[in-house]
Design a protein around this motif. Structure first.
Motif, short mmCIF file in Angstrom:
data_model
loop_
_atom_site.label_atom_id
_atom_site.label_comp_id
_atom_site.label_asym_id
_atom_site.label_seq_id
_atom_site.Cartn_x
_atom_site.Cartn_y
_atom_site.Cartn_z
N LEU A 1 11.80 1.10 -0.39
CA LEU A 1 10.79 0.08 -0.11
C LEU A 1 11.03 -1.18 -0.95
O LEU A 1 10.85 -2.30 -0.47
CB LEU A 1 9.39 0.64 -0.38
CG LEU A 1 8.90 1.69 0.61
CD1 LEU A 1 7.58 2.30 0.13
CD2 LEU A 1 8.72 1.09 2.01
N GLN B 1 0.75 4.08 -3.00
CA GLN B 1 0.37 5.47 -2.73
C GLN B 1 1.44 6.44 -3.25
O GLN B 1 1.13 7.46 -3.87
CB GLN B 1 0.14 5.68 -1.24
CG GLN B 1 -0.48 7.01 -0.87
CD GLN B 1 -0.78 7.10 0.62
OE1 GLN B 1 0.04 6.72 1.45
NE2 GLN B 1 -1.96 7.59 0.95
N LEU B 2 2.70 6.10 -3.00
CA LEU B 2 3.79 6.95 -3.47
C LEU B 2 3.82 7.00 -5.00
O LEU B 2 4.05 8.06 -5.60
CB LEU B 2 5.12 6.43 -2.95
CG LEU B 2 5.37 6.57 -1.44
CD1 LEU B 2 6.58 5.75 -1.03
CD2 LEU B 2 5.55 8.03 -1.07
N PRO C 1 0.80 -1.23 0.00
CA PRO C 1 0.00 0.00 0.00
C PRO C 1 0.83 1.28 0.00
O PRO C 1 0.51 2.23 -0.73
CB PRO C 1 -0.84 -0.14 1.27
CG PRO C 1 -0.98 -1.62 1.45
CD PRO C 1 0.32 -2.20 1.00
N GLU C 2 1.89 1.33 0.82
CA GLU C 2 2.69 2.55 0.86
C GLU C 2 3.35 2.82 -0.49
O GLU C 2 3.37 3.97 -0.96
CB GLU C 2 3.76 2.45 1.96
CG GLU C 2 4.57 3.73 2.08
CD GLU C 2 5.68 3.66 3.12
OE1 GLU C 2 6.46 4.63 3.23
OE2 GLU C 2 5.79 2.64 3.81
N PHE C 3 3.89 1.79 -1.11
CA PHE C 3 4.51 1.95 -2.42
C PHE C 3 3.48 2.43 -3.44
O PHE C 3 3.74 3.34 -4.23
CB PHE C 3 5.14 0.64 -2.87
CG PHE C 3 5.91 0.73 -4.16
CD1 PHE C 3 7.29 0.89 -4.14
CD2 PHE C 3 5.27 0.67 -5.39
CE1 PHE C 3 8.01 0.99 -5.33
CE2 PHE C 3 5.97 0.76 -6.58
CZ PHE C 3 7.35 0.93 -6.55
N ARG D 1 12.15 7.11 -1.94
CA ARG D 1 11.44 6.31 -0.94
C ARG D 1 10.94 5.00 -1.55
O ARG D 1 11.01 3.93 -0.93
CB ARG D 1 10.26 7.11 -0.37
CG ARG D 1 9.40 6.36 0.63
CD ARG D 1 10.18 5.95 1.85
NE ARG D 1 9.34 5.19 2.78
CZ ARG D 1 9.81 4.48 3.80
NH1 ARG D 1 11.12 4.43 4.02
NH2 ARG D 1 9.01 3.83 4.60
#
Length: 592
Positions: A544, A520-521, A516-518, A540
């Motif tokens: 990841l 979103q970025l 999810p974080e990847f 970032r």
């Protein structure tokens, strides 16, 4: 009697008035692709060889100026560059009139003009869930209303061709409007890719699942004779409009030379492009040295000593007029691992430790020195040099370190048995399965990875297959790990990081990485132009990727390209796969 008198009279005519004109020999350009072709369907083809063919058969609305550096887009089938609204959301494309598809039975014997509807249809095809196009990422989530289209096609695949959305509007026969949900600085770059080229609906409907074996486009060439996985003949299309070569002022000496040669000429300049499928590296080099090939791009590093000496062309080859060009492709070599696989996939610490240990076992410096013969540089992130947002200062935190790799496996329960091989934390046997190419190159790479795995006590088994078959299995999630490489379809970092974007799993994202974080970025980065803010996001994302290790980054190649003396106008483009339409052939007497 009258026929005899006529023939007698003709034979008495002075020779200059009745000699048959010398038949001009066809200009044949001999080139190669390194893997068997897959589907000549722009919506499906994702391997370099097939896309190299497709970009000569089909046409997107935009293409790149052959000589402009840095790269620059120019109209292809458009009458001018697209008009962009002040808010950056609406793009208006106006087609040239009179562009025709090559003749085909699907058109019932009539000429078929290219229209705006053809591009609308071709873009909608990318949403068809039956096709599972790896190119949907080019449009998904970008076009206004496509979320409704995506929801509809999951229920009824035909909705991709029936539902009108604001994002794709055919204004009239020659005008298309595309509307975005938010500004996208790189959007036009995607519309110069072979995947967005126009196909005719009649052709797709007539040939169905076999449309990829019946390519019909508006490009400079059409498919001639074809022996699958061996030889593909492209013939200059008689229906092609033969545009006059146009370019910006060329900057370097080679580009200025080509510009002067092409000035005022129409293309294509050759009659036939003879494309050989040569998987074996030695066969490629020998074919070039025997003059069976006119161009050898990316000299196979293990065989570079056959043609290179201290980074220069061997003197005996230079004396023959052979030329050497150095080039840095937009290309990254890596190994991906299936994040859905029960052995190697997953996001728990012990699974991450296994993938991290595999990454730490890989020795890029040794690989480059021994296997690549110095014709590569270590990859630090997915982005190769010369791609927008590439950061030459960024260094990978995961480097070759066998002690750390073994310590990680020990700590997370991958214990060694009496035979020296490790088991899974639950005590069951640990065996990795890696797909590899069924050729000499594949065997060489197998030995590289066998040695790496031996250093950390991991048993590995190899499954050899053709490139196309590995891709098919990968899309279905049936490949645990394999070596791969990606060549930029457009010169932007998005084209590489989308390979790790979760929603692209089963398409271009073969590793099925879904963090999810990847994600979103990545979505945030899409909205930004090249600059410090986007580079910060990419940094970032790179961390990841290295933290979870769905990939083992390998190298970016340095390409040594060889060209026979008879080939004119050669210059390799950073993005487009081929330059065949611009090349000319000069015989030994100097005639073109």
């Amino acid at each position: 009697m009258r026929i005899r008198q006529f023939l007698a009279a003709v034979l008495l005519l002075p020779l200059p008035f009745f000699c048959l004109q010398e038949v001009q020999a066809a200009k044949v350009l001999n080139v190669l692709i390194t893997n068997p072709e897959s589907s000549f369907d722009p919506a499906l083809a994702s391997d370099i060889g097939t896309m190299s063919i497709n970009e000569n058969l089909f046409e997107p609305m935009l293409r790149y100026d052959y000589l402009a550096r840095p790269v620059r887009l120019q109209p292809n089938t458009l009458s001018a560059m697209p008009e962009v609204s002040a808010d950056g959301l609406t793009y208006t494309f106006r087609l040239q009139k009179g562009i025709r598809f090559t003749m085909d039975a699907a058109f019932a014997g009539k000429e078929r003009e290219l229209t705006a509807e053809d591009y609308a249809y071709s873009l909608r095809r990318l949403y068809d869930p039956v096709l599972k196009s790896p190119w949907l990422f080019l449009l998904e989530g970008k076009l206004q209303g496509d979320e409704r289209l995506l929801a509809a096609v999951r229920q009824q695949p035909d909705a991709a061709y029936q539902m009108a959305i604001p994002g794709i509007e055919v204004v009239d026969r020659y005008t298309l409007k595309l509307r975005l949900k938010q500004p996208d600085p790189g959007f036009l770059l995607t519309l110069a890719t072979p995947a967005t080229a126009a196909v005719a609906r009649e052709v797709v409907e007539m040939y169905g699942s076999q449309a990829g074996s019946h390519p019909v486009g508006t490009g400079p060439f059409k498919l001639g004779s074809w022996k699958r996985s061996f030889r593909i003949e492209l013939v200059a299309s008689p229906s092609y409009r033969r545009p006059v070569f146009v370019t910006e002022t060329a900057k370097d000496e080679d580009a200025r030379r080509v510009q002067q040669s092409l000035k005022g000429k129409t293309y294509p300049l050759v009659d036939i492009v003879n494309v050989l499928v040569l998987e074996e590296q030695q066969a490629r080099v020998l074919a070039f040295l025997n003059r069976e090939l006119d161009i050898l791009e990316q000299v196979p590093p293990p065989l570079s000593e056959m043609v290179l000496q201290n980074g220069q062309l061997k003197p005996q080859l230079a004396q023959q007029g052979i030329r050497l060009f150095w080039f840095t492709p937009l290309q990254t070599y890596y190994v991906w691992m299936n994040m859905d696989d029960p052995v190697i996939g997953g996001y728990t610490r012990e699974k991450i430790a296994l993938r991290r240990a595999i990454a730490l076992s890989y020795d890029a410096d040794s690989d480059i020195r021994l296997i690549e013969k110095g014709l590569a540089i270590p990859a630090q992130t997915p982005l190769p040099p010369n791609v927008l947002s590439y950061d030459p200062q960024w260094k990978s935190p995961v480097r070759h370190h066998l002690a750390m790799a073994n310590a990680l496996l020990d700590r997370y329960g991958y214990r060694r048995g009496q035979d020296g091989y490790r088991s899974l934390p639950d005590g069951s046997p640990l065996e990795l399965v890696m797909h590899s190419l069924a050729n000499a190159t594949g065997k060489l790479r197998e030995e590289v990875w066998r040695r790496h795995m031996e250093t950390i006590g991991v048993r590995i088994r190899f499954v050899s297959d053709k490139h196309g078959e590995i891709l098919k299995a990968a899309r279905l999630g049936k490949v645990q790990m394999t070596e791969a490489n990606w060549v930029g379809d457009f010169p932007d970092g998005e084209n590489f990081y989308q390979l790790l974007y979760g929603p692209n799993a089963g398409k271009a994202n073969y590793s099925r990485f879904n963090l999810p974080e990847f994600n979103q970025l990545f979505e945030q980065s899409r909205r930004l132009p090249d600059g410090p803010e986007r580079k910060k996001l990419y940094s970032r994302m790179a961390y990841l990727m290295h933290a979870y290790n769905p990939w083992v980054l390998r190298t970016h190649p340095l390409s040594a390209d060889l060209v026979q003396p008879r080939v004119q106008n050669y210059l390799r483009h950073p993005v487009e796969f081929t330059n065949w339409r611009y090349l000319d052939i000069q015989d030994q007497a100097g005639r073109r």
